[in-house]
Design a protein around this motif. Structure first.
Motif, PDB file in Angstrom:
ATOM      1  N   GLY A  44       0.802  -1.164   0.042  1.00  0.00           N
ATOM      2  CA  GLY A  44       0.085  -0.081  -0.069  1.00  0.00           C
ATOM      3  C   GLY A  44       0.831   1.257   0.040  1.00  0.00           C
ATOM      4  O   GLY A  44       0.352   2.353   0.130  1.00  0.00           O
ATOM      5  N   ARG A  45       2.149   1.225  -0.219  1.00  0.00           N
ATOM      6  CA  ARG A  45       2.927   2.278  -0.088  1.00  0.00           C
ATOM      7  C   ARG A  45       3.634   2.673  -1.312  1.00  0.00           C
ATOM      8  O   ARG A  45       4.351   3.558  -1.652  1.00  0.00           O
ATOM      9  N   GLY A  46       3.166   1.999  -2.540  1.00  0.00           N
ATOM     10  CA  GLY A  46       3.594   2.044  -3.849  1.00  0.00           C
ATOM     11  C   GLY A  46       4.841   1.463  -4.154  1.00  0.00           C
ATOM     12  O   GLY A  46       5.451   1.615  -5.135  1.00  0.00           O
ATOM     13  N   ILE A  47       5.159   0.545  -3.279  1.00  0.00           N
ATOM     14  CA  ILE A  47       6.446  -0.192  -4.001  1.00  0.00           C
ATOM     15  C   ILE A  47       6.435  -1.111  -4.984  1.00  0.00           C
ATOM     16  O   ILE A  47       7.033  -0.995  -5.955  1.00  0.00           O
ATOM     17  N   GLY A  48       4.962  -1.478  -4.991  1.00  0.00           N
ATOM     18  CA  GLY A  48       5.208  -2.709  -6.186  1.00  0.00           C
ATOM     19  C   GLY A  48       4.579  -1.802  -7.489  1.00  0.00           C
ATOM     20  O   GLY A  48       5.564  -2.068  -8.612  1.00  0.00           O
ATOM     21  N   ALA A  49       4.094  -0.675  -7.403  1.00  0.00           N
ATOM     22  CA  ALA A  49       4.177   0.207  -8.505  1.00  0.00           C
ATOM     23  C   ALA A  49       5.514   0.325  -8.998  1.00  0.00           C
ATOM     24  O   ALA A  49       5.856   0.774 -10.225  1.00  0.00           O
ATOM     25  N   ALA A  50       6.489   1.078  -8.161  1.00  0.00           N
ATOM     26  CA  ALA A  50       7.648   1.471  -8.418  1.00  0.00           C
ATOM     27  C   ALA A  50       8.471   0.261  -9.023  1.00  0.00           C
ATOM     28  O   ALA A  50       9.235   0.530  -9.856  1.00  0.00           O
ATOM     29  N   LEU A  51       8.433  -0.611  -8.540  1.00  0.00           N
ATOM     30  CA  LEU A  51       9.101  -1.898  -9.062  1.00  0.00           C
ATOM     31  C   LEU A  51       8.626  -2.343 -10.595  1.00  0.00           C
ATOM     32  O   LEU A  51       9.651  -2.378 -11.488  1.00  0.00           O
ATOM     33  N   ASN A  52       7.487  -2.193 -10.706  1.00  0.00           N
ATOM     34  CA  ASN A  52       6.937  -2.463 -11.836  1.00  0.00           C
ATOM     35  C   ASN A  52       7.224  -1.071 -12.956  1.00  0.00           C
ATOM     36  O   ASN A  52       7.607  -1.433 -14.170  1.00  0.00           O
ATOM     37  N   ARG A  53       7.173  -0.051 -12.541  1.00  0.00           N
ATOM     38  CA  ARG A  53       7.612   1.219 -13.587  1.00  0.00           C
ATOM     39  C   ARG A  53       9.037   1.038 -13.913  1.00  0.00           C
ATOM     40  O   ARG A  53       9.242   1.427 -14.942  1.00  0.00           O
ATOM     41  N   ARG A  54       9.825   0.914 -12.947  1.00  0.00           N
ATOM     42  CA  ARG A  54      11.092   0.345 -13.374  1.00  0.00           C
ATOM     43  C   ARG A  54      11.629  -0.715 -14.083  1.00  0.00           C
ATOM     44  O   ARG A  54      12.240  -0.450 -15.162  1.00  0.00           O
ATOM     45  N   ALA A  55      10.859  -1.607 -14.049  1.00  0.00           N
ATOM     46  CA  ALA A  55      10.961  -2.671 -14.977  1.00  0.00           C
ATOM     47  C   ALA A  55      10.458  -2.361 -16.421  1.00  0.00           C
ATOM     48  O   ALA A  55      11.231  -2.723 -17.382  1.00  0.00           O
ATOM     49  N   ILE A  56       9.413  -1.648 -16.425  1.00  0.00           N
ATOM     50  CA  ILE A  56       8.933  -1.233 -17.707  1.00  0.00           C
ATOM     51  C   ILE A  56       9.840  -0.183 -18.510  1.00  0.00           C
ATOM     52  O   ILE A  56      10.105  -0.196 -19.590  1.00  0.00           O
ATOM     53  N   GLU A  57      10.457   0.731 -17.804  1.00  0.00           N
ATOM     54  CA  GLU A  57      11.673   1.551 -18.164  1.00  0.00           C
ATOM     55  C   GLU A  57      12.751   0.919 -18.716  1.00  0.00           C
ATOM     56  O   GLU A  57      13.273   1.193 -19.812  1.00  0.00           O
ATOM     57  N   ILE A  58      13.026  -0.251 -18.207  1.00  0.00           N
ATOM     58  CA  ILE A  58      14.282  -0.796 -18.444  1.00  0.00           C
ATOM     59  C   ILE A  58      13.926  -1.621 -19.791  1.00  0.00           C
ATOM     60  O   ILE A  58      14.916  -1.768 -20.809  1.00  0.00           O
ATOM     61  N   ALA A  59      12.698  -2.329 -19.836  1.00  0.00           N
ATOM     62  CA  ALA A  59      12.180  -3.060 -21.134  1.00  0.00           C
ATOM     63  C   ALA A  59      12.197  -2.262 -22.166  1.00  0.00           C
ATOM     64  O   ALA A  59      12.459  -2.167 -23.140  1.00  0.00           O
ATOM     65  N   ARG A  60      11.504  -0.686 -22.015  1.00  0.00           N
ATOM     66  CA  ARG A  60      11.630   0.148 -23.069  1.00  0.00           C
ATOM     67  C   ARG A  60      12.939   0.550 -23.561  1.00  0.00           C
ATOM     68  O   ARG A  60      13.055   0.527 -24.718  1.00  0.00           O
ATOM     69  N   GLN A  61      13.865   0.764 -22.718  1.00  0.00           N
ATOM     70  CA  GLN A  61      15.019   1.329 -23.221  1.00  0.00           C
ATOM     71  C   GLN A  61      15.865   0.174 -23.827  1.00  0.00           C
ATOM     72  O   GLN A  61      16.869   0.519 -24.684  1.00  0.00           O
ATOM     73  N   ALA A  62      15.605  -1.229 -23.457  1.00  0.00           N
ATOM     74  CA  ALA A  62      16.153  -2.284 -24.311  1.00  0.00           C
ATOM     75  C   ALA A  62      15.558  -2.486 -25.564  1.00  0.00           C
ATOM     76  O   ALA A  62      16.090  -3.241 -26.463  1.00  0.00           O
ATOM     77  N   GLY A  63      14.393  -1.674 -25.790  1.00  0.00           N
ATOM     78  CA  GLY A  63      13.651  -2.196 -27.047  1.00  0.00           C
ATOM     79  C   GLY A  63      12.486  -3.050 -27.297  1.00  0.00           C
ATOM     80  O   GLY A  63      12.360  -3.488 -28.251  1.00  0.00           O
ATOM     81  N   ALA A  64      12.246  -3.458 -26.053  1.00  0.00           N
ATOM     82  CA  ALA A  64      11.156  -4.444 -25.992  1.00  0.00           C
ATOM     83  C   ALA A  64       9.910  -4.199 -26.703  1.00  0.00           C
ATOM     84  O   ALA A  64       9.603  -2.733 -26.552  1.00  0.00           O
ATOM     85  N   ARG A  65       8.984  -4.840 -27.300  1.00  0.00           N
ATOM     86  CA  ARG A  65       7.955  -4.515 -27.946  1.00  0.00           C
ATOM     87  C   ARG A  65       6.724  -4.536 -27.178  1.00  0.00           C
ATOM     88  O   ARG A  65       5.733  -4.001 -27.200  1.00  0.00           O
TER      89      ARG A  65
END
Length: 155
Positions: A100-121
């Motif tokens: 409930g503190r936004g930790i899950g969202a922060a983990l997911n946002r970072r993963a999405i950022e890494i995937a986007r930077q790597a060029g994932a579709r």
């Protein structure tokens, strides 16, 4: 794959998201505590975590509080297919005491950022229907529920 030690602030001001590149006693202890909150399978031991962290397709993300305690973790898997680079999020878990503190969202946002930077579709994940808060989180983050059948063969 992200650069080792890369971090991003989470929604909770005292939490940082890090790419894990070292397996130490703190990581083994954190997985021993967190994994049972996610799965009935036994938590990974140090050797298993070495294989996970060291695998070239995996990016292990951890969420630490200001004191350095690991409050959550996830694994981002990047893999090339004929249809392009794909990303898969697995084993997302946040300690019950820190939810409930936004930790899950922060983990997911970072993963999405890494995937986007790597060029994932795409970035895919699965979540059991009874994990209602997690499913709401994925919808808020822009994930769309797909009409597909998931099949599993136990080996």
């Amino acid at each position: 794959m992200a650069e080792p030690g890369t971090s991003a602030a989470g929604s909770d001001a005292g939490v940082r998201i890090e790419v894990c590149d070292v397996v130490d006693d703190a990581l083994v202890g954190a997985f021993a505590r967190l994994h049972p909150q996610l799965s009935s399978s036994p938590p990974p031991d140090a050797a298993a975590l070495e294989r996970i962290v060291g695998h070239p397709a995996n990016t292990v993300l951890i969420a630490r509080d200001g004191a350095g305690e690991i409050l959550g973790a996830m694994i981002l898997v990047l893999f090339p297919l004929a249809s392009g680079l794909r990303a898969w999020i697995e084993d997302v878990v946040v300690d019950e005491s820190a939810r409930g503190r936004g930790i899950g969202a922060a983990l997911n946002r970072r993963a999405i950022e890494i995937a986007r930077q790597a060029g994932a579709r795409t970035v895919d994940l699965t979540s059991r229907p009874d994990r209602e808060a997690a499913n709401r989180l994925y919808a808020r983050l822009g994930f769309n529920q797909r009409s597909t059948n998931v099949y599993r063969l136990d080996l």
